[in-house]
Design an enzyme around this catalytic site. Structure first.
Site, PDB file in Angstrom:
ATOM      1  N   GLY A 106       0.627  -1.207   0.071  1.00  0.00           N
ATOM      2  CA  GLY A 106      -0.056  -0.050  -0.049  1.00  0.00           C
ATOM      3  C   GLY A 106       1.085   1.330   0.146  1.00  0.00           C
ATOM      4  N   HIS A 107       2.159   1.159   0.113  1.00  0.00           N
ATOM      5  CA  HIS A 107       2.908   2.460  -0.003  1.00  0.00           C
ATOM      6  C   HIS A 107       4.183   2.193  -0.857  1.00  0.00           C
ATOM      7  CE1 HIS A 107       5.545   5.537   2.077  1.00  0.00           C
ATOM      8  NE2 HIS A 107       4.241   5.868   2.578  1.00  0.00           N
ATOM      9  N   PHE A 108       4.164   2.582  -2.124  1.00  0.00           N
ATOM     10  CA  PHE A 108       2.771   3.040  -2.808  1.00  0.00           C
ATOM     11  C   PHE A 108       2.455   2.153  -3.928  1.00  0.00           C
ATOM     12  CE2 PHE A 108       4.531   6.858  -0.899  1.00  0.00           C
ATOM     13  CZ  PHE A 108       3.411   7.342  -0.213  1.00  0.00           C
ATOM     14  N   VAL A 113       8.146   2.856  -1.629  1.00  0.00           N
ATOM     15  CA  VAL A 113       9.150   3.415  -0.768  1.00  0.00           C
ATOM     16  C   VAL A 113       8.794   3.085   0.756  1.00  0.00           C
ATOM     17  CG1 VAL A 113       9.813   5.796   0.036  1.00  0.00           C
ATOM     18  CG2 VAL A 113       8.674   5.663  -2.225  1.00  0.00           C
TER      19      VAL A 113
END
Length: 204
Positions: A106-108, A113
Site C-alpha cells: 500500500g506504500h505506494f 517507498v
C-alpha cells in the site's frame, strides 16, 4: 556597367560563401563529427569480487540472535543483523529492504517507498537490542517508544536497498527505566534518515 557587374558578382560570391563549411571558408578543411563515440564500457567485476566488498564486515548478531534480543517478529522485525556492538553504548545494524515487504502493498502501488515511520521503528529496534542487554534491564523486559525529536529524512529507501543503521545510547535512567538515544541510517554511504533523539521506557 562594369561597376554594376562587379557588384553583382560580389553579391553572388557572398551568398555562395554562406553555404560553405566554416573550415573551408578560410581555405582549411575541418572535420565535423556526426556520430558521438561510444562511452567506454563499464568495468565488469563479477559476483565474486562484488561479494567480497563486504568480506571484512563481521556479523556480531545474526537474525536469530536479534530475535533473542528483542521481542519483535515478522512482519514487524526490521533488524536483520548487527555488525558492530558496544554493550550499553552503541550498535550498527542492517535492514535488507525487500520488494516482498508487506508494507509495500500500500506504500505506494507503482512506486514503492519504505515508510519514514518504519525507518524510525527500525532504528528504535536496533536501540532496543542495546537497551535490553544493559545492566539494570530486567530479563523479559520490553521497551516502549516514549518520544522522538528532530527527525529528518534525506532520501527515499526503496526495494533492493540496504539500510545501514547506527544508534548510540545517550542516557539511561535505571530508576525510572528511561533511555535516550540517537540514530542515523544510510544507503550506499549516503544518509537517508537522521534522528536527533529517541526516548524509550523499559517495562516488564
Amino acid at each position: 556597367m562594369k561597376i554594376v557587374e562587379s557588384a553583382v558578382l560580389l553579391a553572388l560570391f557572398n551568398a555562395a560563401s554562406a553555404f560553405v563549411a566554416p573550415g573551408l571558408a578560410n581555405g582549411r578543411a575541418t572535420s565535423t563529427r556526426i556520430f558521438v563515440e561510444d562511452e567506454p564500457a563499464a568495468e565488469i567485476r563479477g559476483a565474486e569480487v562484488i561479494s567480497g566488498l563486504t568480506s571484512d564486515v563481521l556479523t556480531i548478531f545474526d537474525s536469530e540472535a536479534v530475535d533473542e534480543a528483542i521481542p519483535h517478529r515478522y512482519p514487524f522485525n526490521f533488524v536483520d543483523k548487527i555488525v558492530e556492538y558496544v554493550p550499553g553504548k552503541r550498535a550498527v545494524g542492517m535492514k535488507l529492504v525487500s520488494k516482498n515487504e508487506d508494507f509495500f502493498n500500500g506504500h505506494f502501488p507503482g512506486r514503492r517507498v519504505m515508510p519514514g515511520v518504519l525507518q524510525v521503528e527500525a532504528l528504535a529496534q536496533l536501540a532496543g537490542t542495546v537497551c535490553l542487554k544493559m545492566d539494570g534491564a530486567d530479563p523479559g523486559s520490553i521497551f516502549f517508544f516514549a518520544g522522538v525529536d528532530g527527525v529528518k529524512w534525506k532520501r527515499p529507501v526503496v526495494p533492493g536497498d540496504t539500510l545501514v543503521m547506527e544508534v548510540e545510547i545517550l542516557k539511561f535512567n535505571k530508576k525510572f527505566g528511561i533511555v535516550k538515544a540517537t540514530g542515523k541510517g544510510y544507503v550506499d554511504g549516503k544518509i537517508a534518515i537522521d534522528v536527533k533523539e529517541m526516548t524509550f521506557a523499559l517495562a516488564k
